[in-house]
Write a protein that holds these residues in place. Structure first.
Motif, PDB file in Angstrom:
ATOM      1  N   VAL A 255      -1.020   0.589   8.338  1.00 46.35           N
ATOM      2  CA  VAL A 255      -1.257  -0.662   9.066  1.00 46.35           C
ATOM      3  C   VAL A 255      -0.996  -0.360  10.536  1.00 46.35           C
ATOM      4  CG1 VAL A 255      -0.498  -3.042   9.430  1.00 46.35           C
ATOM      5  CG2 VAL A 255      -0.643  -2.135   7.109  1.00 46.35           C
ATOM      6  N   LEU A 296       2.437  -4.369   2.291  1.00 48.60           N
ATOM      7  CA  LEU A 296       1.301  -4.567   3.205  1.00 48.60           C
ATOM      8  C   LEU A 296       1.522  -5.823   4.047  1.00 48.60           C
ATOM      9  CD1 LEU A 296      -1.646  -3.763   4.089  1.00 48.60           C
ATOM     10  CD2 LEU A 296      -2.414  -5.484   2.467  1.00 48.60           C
ATOM     11  N   PHE A 300       1.906  -5.912   8.040  1.00 45.77           N
ATOM     12  CA  PHE A 300       0.852  -6.606   8.783  1.00 45.77           C
ATOM     13  C   PHE A 300       1.471  -7.656   9.700  1.00 45.77           C
ATOM     14  CE2 PHE A 300      -2.759  -9.525   9.331  1.00 45.77           C
ATOM     15  CZ  PHE A 300      -3.783  -8.633   9.611  1.00 45.77           C
ATOM     16  N   ILE A 338      -6.145  -2.056   8.952  1.00 50.42           N
ATOM     17  CA  ILE A 338      -5.555  -1.544   7.708  1.00 50.42           C
ATOM     18  C   ILE A 338      -6.419  -0.371   7.260  1.00 50.42           C
ATOM     19  CG2 ILE A 338      -5.014  -2.105   5.295  1.00 50.42           C
ATOM     20  CD1 ILE A 338      -4.854  -5.082   6.207  1.00 50.42           C
ATOM     21  N   SER A 356     -10.219  -8.284   6.863  1.00 47.41           N
ATOM     22  CA  SER A 356      -8.828  -8.510   6.436  1.00 47.41           C
ATOM     23  C   SER A 356      -8.446  -9.981   6.539  1.00 47.41           C
ATOM     24  CB  SER A 356      -7.850  -7.655   7.256  1.00 47.41           C
ATOM     25  OG  SER A 356      -7.888  -8.006   8.624  1.00 47.41           O
TER      26      SER A 356
END
Ligand SMILES: *[C@@H]1O[C@H](CO)[C@@H](O)[C@H](O)[C@H]1NC(C)=O
Ligand SMILES: *[C@@H]1O[C@H](CO)[C@@H](O)[C@H](O)[C@H]1NC(C)=O
Ligand SMILES: *[C@@H]1O[C@H](CO)[C@@H](O)[C@H](O)[C@H]1NC(C)=O
Length: 422
Positions: A255, A296, A300, A338, A356
């Motif tokens: 990321v 994730l 993020f 990502i 995303s």
């Protein structure tokens, strides 16, 4: 003397042309199917023509499955319909099948509602359009296309007007290889799904080019990674048969250029077929095993510019932001990239903002991934939103996946195939 022999050999070859080629003077180099997103139910719908007389049949696209199936209970009329007997060549081609009263059968499965029931194998005419990779060309017909007759209730959960499933799995009897075999095409196909519900994306069976307006041949800029075979069919099917789906080897996830902490055991496929990464058009957003999902999401959120405020999440998403705080560009919302890192650090599938972020409303934009729980069969299932406007080639013959990354980076998109015939 040698010249005479060459001449005789040439005559011999001319006389003994294989019948499959001799039957038709026109041999397509590839075939094309339109595919449109139904945004209300998040399905991708394609269309073929089938039966005698030919009628259009709408089918939900499934990146797996062994046989195309259609509802035969209602409205199936065709003067060329045939039933496959047990032991027939068509029945044997399918592999393990069930037999009932001498009729070859299988269990059509609907990957969307997970319903299924026994259906009989039939053979009928199918017609699709050929292509040179730039435009659709003339229609071509397969007289003996093998498919499965499902009953009406298996349609549960499918988009209105859809009467079956176009199985695009790895097997000989699924749509791509059956059509490829009928016209001696290379055993590969590409999908390019458009997020728009008003314009067509495209499926091309056989070789490229894949030309999208304004004259971008996407086949020239694909990145490749091996396709992996999951030896266990976790979708159901006969015991001991491998999966019909398409798996790739994601090794890590980055990321904003930084690897996130992951339990790498989850990224490989174990002896029971559990784990790994596959593609699915049956899920609207990529589904991640819980620990991967959490890692994730955290990464993020941390990598988002500080001016972006987090707002209350909107189901099924876990991280949402104030839309007005997020900048936007040609590539969609400006958010951290990502990357799904594949066989080495130089090969990765990048997911830009357009793929995303899901704009839930004018105020709320969410990270478009969902939590698949702690014991999913497959750890990463790459779904529709992340596939949109990426061209993906499934080369079954060489077990290789080619991908374009977002076509927005090449200033084109999946709805830019020119469907006007020449
Ligand atoms: C199947 O084909 C036969 C022979 O042409 C025909 O009599 C029959 O009505 C057809 N069945 C359907 C469901 O169209
Ligand atoms: C990693 O995942 C595997 C498979 O689910 C599990 O057996 C193992 O306990 C996990 N390891 C850690 C450190 O959580
Ligand atoms: C699409 O193809 C048709 C037929 O060749 C052509 O006339 C038309 O100009 C093309 N469309 C665009 C936008 O280039």
């Amino acid at each position: 003397m040698a010249l005479v022999y060459k001449f005789l050999l040439l005559c011999f070859l001319l006389i003994f042309v294989p019948p499959a080629i001799a039957q038709t003077s026109f041999r397509p180099r590839a075939l094309v199917l339109p595919v449109q997103k139904n945004a209300a139910v998040f399905q991708y719908v394609t269309q073929i023509k089938q039966r005698t007389p030919l009628v259009p049949v709408k089918l939900a696209v499934h990146l797996g499955g062994n046989l195309l199936w259609v509802d035969c209970e209602k409205g199936y009329v065709s003067s060329t319909n045939k039933t496959a007997r047990c032991g027939s060549a068509q029945c044997n081609l399918i592999g393990p099948v069930a037999c009932g009263g001498g009729i070859c059968g299988e269990f059509p499965s609907n990957p969307i509602s997970n319903t299924g029931t026994f259906g009989s194998i039939r053979i009928d005419v199918v017609s699709v359009q050929s292509t040179n990779g730039r435009h659709p060309g003339r229609g071509v017909t397969v007289p003996n296309f093998i498919f499965l007759c499902g009953s009406e209730f298996v349609l549960q959960g499918l988009a209105p007007g859809v009467t079956g499933i176009a199985a695009l799995g790895r097997t000989k009897t699924a749509l791509p290889l059956q059509l490829a075999a009928a016209f001696s095409l290379n055993r590969k196909f590409a999908i390019c799904l458009s997020p728009s519900a008003r314009s067509n994306g495209v499926i091309i069976i056989g070789d490229g080019p894949y030309v999208l307006l304004p004259n971008v041949d996407v086949s020239k800029s694909l990145t490749y990674t091996p396709l992996l075979i999951n030896q266990v069919n976790t979708e159901g099917g006969f015991l001991g048969t491998p999966s019909n789906e398409y798996f790739i080897g994601v090794k890590s996830i980055k990321v904003g250029g930084k690897a996130i902490p992951l339990n790498t055991t989850l990224l490989s496929i174990d002896s029971e077929g559990i784990g790994g990464t596959k593609f699915s058009t049956a899920v609207p957003y990529t589904v991640l095993e819980t620990s991967i999902y959490k890692a994730l999401l955290q990464a993020f959120v941390n990598a988002m510019p500080t001016k972006v405020t987090r707002v209350a999440p909107v189901a099924p998403f876990g991280a949402c932001f104030n839309s007005r705080d997020i900048g936007s560009s040609r590539l969609g919302p400006s958010v951290p990239q990502i990357d799904l890192v594949l066989q080495n650090s130089k090969v990765f599938w990048s997911i830009i903002g357009a793929n995303s972020i899901v704009r839930v409303s004018n105020d709320v934009s969410c990270l478009g991934f969902v939590d698949g729980g702690v014991t999913p069969k497959t750890s990463i299932v790459i779904g529709g939103h992340q596939l949109d406007n990426n061209l993906v080639q499934f080369d079954i013959a060489t077990s290789r996946l080619g991908f374009s990354n977002s076509l927005l980076l090449q200033r084109t998109m999946c709805s830019n195939f020119n469907f006007t015939s020449t």
